[in-house]
Design a protein around this motif. Structure first.
Motif, short mmCIF file in Angstrom:
data_model
loop_
_atom_site.label_atom_id
_atom_site.label_comp_id
_atom_site.label_asym_id
_atom_site.label_seq_id
_atom_site.Cartn_x
_atom_site.Cartn_y
_atom_site.Cartn_z
N GLU A 1 -1.62 8.84 7.32
CA GLU A 1 -2.47 9.30 6.54
C GLU A 1 -2.63 8.50 5.23
N ILE A 2 -1.99 7.32 5.10
CA ILE A 2 -2.29 6.57 3.85
C ILE A 2 -3.91 6.17 3.99
N TRP A 3 -4.18 5.90 5.18
CA TRP A 3 -5.62 5.41 5.39
C TRP A 3 -6.44 6.45 4.92
N TRP A 4 -6.22 7.86 5.43
CA TRP A 4 -6.88 9.06 5.06
C TRP A 4 -6.80 9.24 3.62
N ALA A 5 -5.78 8.87 3.01
CA ALA A 5 -5.72 9.08 1.30
C ALA A 5 -6.55 8.38 0.70
N THR B 1 -9.56 6.53 1.81
CA THR B 1 -10.63 6.56 2.14
C THR B 1 -11.92 7.60 1.91
N PRO B 2 -12.77 7.27 0.95
CA PRO B 2 -13.67 8.24 0.37
C PRO B 2 -14.34 9.23 1.74
N GLY B 3 -14.13 10.42 1.42
CA GLY B 3 -14.74 11.28 2.36
C GLY B 3 -13.48 11.82 3.34
N ALA B 4 -12.63 10.94 3.94
CA ALA B 4 -11.40 11.46 4.61
C ALA B 4 -10.41 11.96 3.88
N ASP B 5 -10.25 11.65 2.42
CA ASP B 5 -9.51 11.98 1.66
C ASP B 5 -9.63 13.66 1.34
N ARG B 6 -10.95 14.04 1.50
CA ARG B 6 -11.11 15.65 1.28
C ARG B 6 -10.55 16.25 2.38
N LEU B 7 -10.38 15.46 3.66
CA LEU B 7 -9.56 16.47 4.66
C LEU B 7 -8.13 16.72 4.16
N LEU B 8 -7.55 15.71 3.61
CA LEU B 8 -6.16 15.72 3.31
C LEU B 8 -6.12 17.05 1.98
N GLY C 1 -3.33 -2.25 1.97
CA GLY C 1 -2.65 -1.18 1.95
C GLY C 1 -2.99 0.07 2.76
N LEU C 2 -3.83 0.01 3.43
CA LEU C 2 -4.43 1.04 4.25
C LEU C 2 -3.52 1.12 5.44
N GLU C 3 -3.03 -0.02 6.13
CA GLU C 3 -2.04 0.02 7.14
C GLU C 3 -0.66 -0.37 6.59
N ALA C 4 0.16 0.58 6.86
CA ALA C 4 1.76 0.29 6.50
C ALA C 4 2.67 1.11 7.60
N GLU C 5 3.79 0.65 7.68
CA GLU C 5 4.65 1.20 8.37
C GLU C 5 5.25 2.60 7.92
N GLY C 6 5.22 3.74 8.42
CA GLY C 6 5.60 4.81 7.83
C GLY C 6 7.11 4.70 7.58
N LEU C 7 7.68 4.48 8.65
CA LEU C 7 9.13 4.28 8.77
C LEU C 7 9.76 3.48 9.77
#
Length: 409
Positions: free
Chosen positions: A115-119, A121-128, A282-288
């Protein structure tokens, strides 16, 4: 009270989110569960082993379309479900407004790392933002992911920490599972070798390439070392070529294994390493990283990359090491430190087992999710975090504190 779980991430598909969703589904207390998910090869055989119904859509990937939303509502009515858990918030939780109008009383959406990528990315952030506005609770893994996802969710989002766990009974030490460990070593002709294990999808972010590039330095100090890579993915061909160049004959690729099949590999290993790294600015990171917890529960020292929330799974210097996931030299140094010292390996392994058992419980997390899904349980305003939370709070690992973000690479 029935819970409808809507997710693309469900076994027999392999991955950390799949493990998370399956563990929650099988542990939700006092509830009936029905899972709505996408199709997958081998699904019918797998679903027959489960104690609850699994409805497979004809699509290989569910999207929040009108058809999928209608199907989800139909399943909720058929099974008497008035609450929904989205196993991964993006993109499926975007159907929340329509589900609410259709009679769903309570919805929880879980975020991981993608979801970091979604957050960002313009357009995708609206979904979040749509998710944050319309579900009752959005869960996050730790401080790192929350800080990057929360702004896109908007001020109306109510945030709650929900962590994965590990089953200590399923992941055992080499002494406890001597037969399983022996079979793994014999299968791959590794008897007498010191095994470095990595279990993960074969993608660049996970760092198998850096592990391979670290092997020449490791072999100078530990001549009998071998790297065992468990997993499958799009980076497989490149990794095999790297192995042929940097460590011929010293890297074993097992291919993908189901979740239960990995336990014997942990038991056979001497140290676990996944030097994950943050990529794409920073778009790709390990969540946990559930695999770090499984390794710790198996009594292995852990070498983790400094990406995203991965450091939350390791007590640096106690249960393992957190390293620069882009540095073969740093990875090699951390590996040789434990491979050349049986006492240090034993000390960190024992500490890791206690850490996993004390702080990372599937049963505790499932109970917490159950309280979040309870439509009659009031939410209390968390004044310090600025979000609404349900009590009792989920257990916090010591790593859930603000940390310096890892660098992108």
């Amino acid at each position: 009270m029935t819970t409808l779980i809507v997710t693309n991430d469900f076994p027999p598909r392999q991955g950390g989110i799949e493990t998370f969703v399956h563990a929650m589904a099988t542990r939700l207390p006092r509830n009936d569960v029905v899972v709505y998910t996408s199709d997958e090869p081998g699904a019918a055989r797998y679903d027959a082993t489960l104690p609850f119904p699994v409805v497979r859509d004809r699509a290989r990937t569910l999207l929040p379309t009108r058809r999928v939303t209608r199907t989800a509502l139909g399943l909720a009515r058929e099974h008497g479900a008035d609450r929904v858990w989205f196993g991964a918030a993006a993109p499926l939780a975007a159907m929340a407004p329509e589900l609410r109008r259709g009679g769903i009383r309570r919805m929880v959406a879980t975020t991981h790392g993608h979801e970091i990528w979604w957050a960002r990315t313009p357009g995708a952030d609206r979904l979040l933002r749509r998710v944050g506005d319309h579900v009752d609770v959005v869960t996050y893994l730790g401080a790192y992911t929350r800080a990057r996802i929360a702004p896109a969710l908007g001020p109306r989002a109510r945030l709650e920490r929900l962590v994965p766990g590990v089953d200590p009974a399923a992941f055992r030490t080499g002494e406890e599972d001597a037969d399983g460990a022996r079979l793994v070593r014999e299968r791959h002709r590794l008897t007498g070798r010191r095994i470095i294990l990595c279990v993960s999808r074969l993608v660049r972010r996970k760092g198998q390439d850096v592990l391979i590039e670290a092997m020449p330095a490791v072999l100078r100090e530990v001549p009998d070392a071998v790297l065992v890579v468990v997993g499958q993915g799009p980076d497989a061909g490149r990794l095999r070529r790297l192995a042929a160049r940097h460590a011929p004959g010293r890297v074993v690729f097992t291919g993908g294994l189901d979740h239960a099949g990995t336990a014997a590999y942990y038991a056979a290993a001497d140290v676990f390493a996944m030097p994950c790294r943050t990529r794409k600015a920073g778009l790709e990171a390990e969540g946990l990283g559930i695999v770090f917890l499984e390794a710790a529960a198996s009594g292995l020292p852990v070498v983790a990359g400094d990406s995203g929330g991965a450091p939350d799974t390791v007590l640096d210097g106690v249960t393992g090491s957190v390293v620069d996931g882009r540095s073969p030299a740093a990875v090699a140094e951390a590996l040789t430190a434990v491979l050349t010292s049986p006492e240090e390996r034993r000390r960190r392994g024992e500490a890791g087992r206690g850490w996993a058992a004390t702080h990372w419980s599937w049963d505790t997390s499932a109970h917490h999710l159950d309280t979040l899904l309870d439509p009659d349980r009031p939410l209390q305003r968390n004044r310090t975090a600025g979000s609404a939370v349900a009590l009792p709070a989920s257990p916090r690992a010591p790593g859930d504190a603000a940390r310096r973000p890892s660098k992108s690479g």
